[in-house]
Design a protein around this motif. Structure first.
Motif: not given
Length: 364
Positions: A17-19, A42-43, A23-28
């Motif tokens: 869940i954390f991973s 890199l993120w 991923f989706f936070f950076i995507f957003s």
């Protein structure tokens, strides 16, 4: 066994869940243009790697065997350290690029405010000045007292005093006010850009601290126009042994060090690499308007021009002691300056000639 397995499963689920959250936070952030795509790579790589570790319970053990690590969890420390270094290097590259863009923007702001040129000569004297209200009036008076035709541009490098106001009260002077301090390299390059855009055939760099003597300018111009075909002529304090200006002992050590290093690297003996009293021809003006070094650039500029096919010449000139104010490279800053400039000199010597130089493949 069951409670232990349940604990491991909870950890695995939390990790997944954390991973996915990363991923989706950076995507957003990328989607909403709060992070540029190139800075997000890199993120994304980190979040995908964490996701892989979350699904494969034995990944750490295998990576430990691969790297020869006895205690497998130490691999996480190794990978975290590696990621941190990569991120810091990436940020350093970004900051360097932004710094260059900021410098160019500040230069263009200053140049756009100065208005159309009132050109009356083929010679432009570039006077970089930072907090020189005590000296700049005398410098301008000295320049306007000589009998050769010249134009004067004072580059006010974000001064915090009345340098700009005092300079504007002088005769035949154009003042370019840079909104932020760029350092001597950015200020002098602004002068080269002005000279190039207004088609000056010759330029003289003349410090605003009152140390140089305007009556010595004809010596530089004579050498510049002479049979040596020099692209730059330096007014040297050390070609002849005479009484007069004498720098401090640490500065003399630095000057001698630069003399040895630069002469070896370009195959030309240059006795005064730190002199800010210099004359340039049209080709050198065009070249340095694009590629002039930053910070305290005089020693590096010798290498840059020498490595790109420009001949560097020297003539003996008299130099006064500073008339007022103080040097910006005194004390421990002077040691830092020497180390930084030696590194810059080495890197400049190792680089290939840039396009636009006499040794380059094309002209800029």
């Amino acid at each position: 066994m069951i409670p232990g397995s349940f604990f491991v499963d909870k950890i695995q689920i939390f990790s997944i869940i954390f991973s996915l959250f990363i991923f989706f936070f950076i995507f957003s952030l990328v989607k909403n243009k709060r992070i540029r795509e190139e800075y997000s790579l890199l993120w994304f790589a980190l979040s995908l790697f964490l996701l892989y570790l979350s699904f494969d319970r034995f990944a750490i053990d295998r990576l430990g065997q691969l790297f020869g690590v006895a205690y497998s969890p130490s691999v996480l420390t190794l990978l975290t350290t590696g990621f941190t270094f990569l991120l810091l290097i990436h940020l350093t590259v970004v900051v360097t690029r932004l710094s260059e863009q900021s410098k160019e923007l500040i230069q263009e702001m200053g140049l756009s405010r100065c208005g159309p040129a009132e050109k009356s000569s083929e010679l432009l004297v570039i006077v970089p000045s930072y907090n020189e209200e005590e000296n700049i009036a005398q410098v301008i008076e000295d320049l306007t007292s000589i009998e050769i035709p010249l134009d004067i541009v004072v580059i006010n490098d974000g001064s915090m005093d009345n340098t700009s106001h005092v300079a504007r009260s002088g005769k035949r002077v154009l003042v370019i006010d840079l909104p932020k301090n760029l350092g001597i390299g950015g200020a002098v390059q602004t002068g080269f850009k002005y000279a190039e855009r207004n088609n000056y055939n010759f330029a003289v760099q003349f410090d605003g601290d009152g140390q140089h003597i305007a009556g010595e300018i004809p010596k530089l111009l004579e050498a510049l126009k002479g049979p040596q075909k020099a692209g730059m002529v330096i007014g040297s304090r050390f070609l002849e042994s005479r009484q007069g200006y004498r720098s401090t002992f640490p500065r003399r050590i630095g000057i001698r060090l630069f003399q040895t290093v630069n002469s070896l690297l370009i195959g030309q003996r240059v006795t005064d690499n730190t002199s800010g009293f210099r004359a340039y021809d049209r080709r050198a003006i065009e070249f340095l308007a694009r590629y002039y070094p930053h910070d305290y650039p005089e020693p590096e500029a010798v290498i840059l021009l020498g490595r790109n096919g420009f001949r560097v010449a020297e003539v003996f000139t008299v130099m006064r002691c500073r008339q007022g104010g103080g040097s910006s490279i005194a004390g421990i800053i002077g040691v830092y300056y020497m180390i930084k400039v030696l590194l810059a000199i080495l890197m400049t010597a190792l680089r290939k000639p840039v396009p636009g130089g006499r040794n380059g493949r094309c002209r800029g």
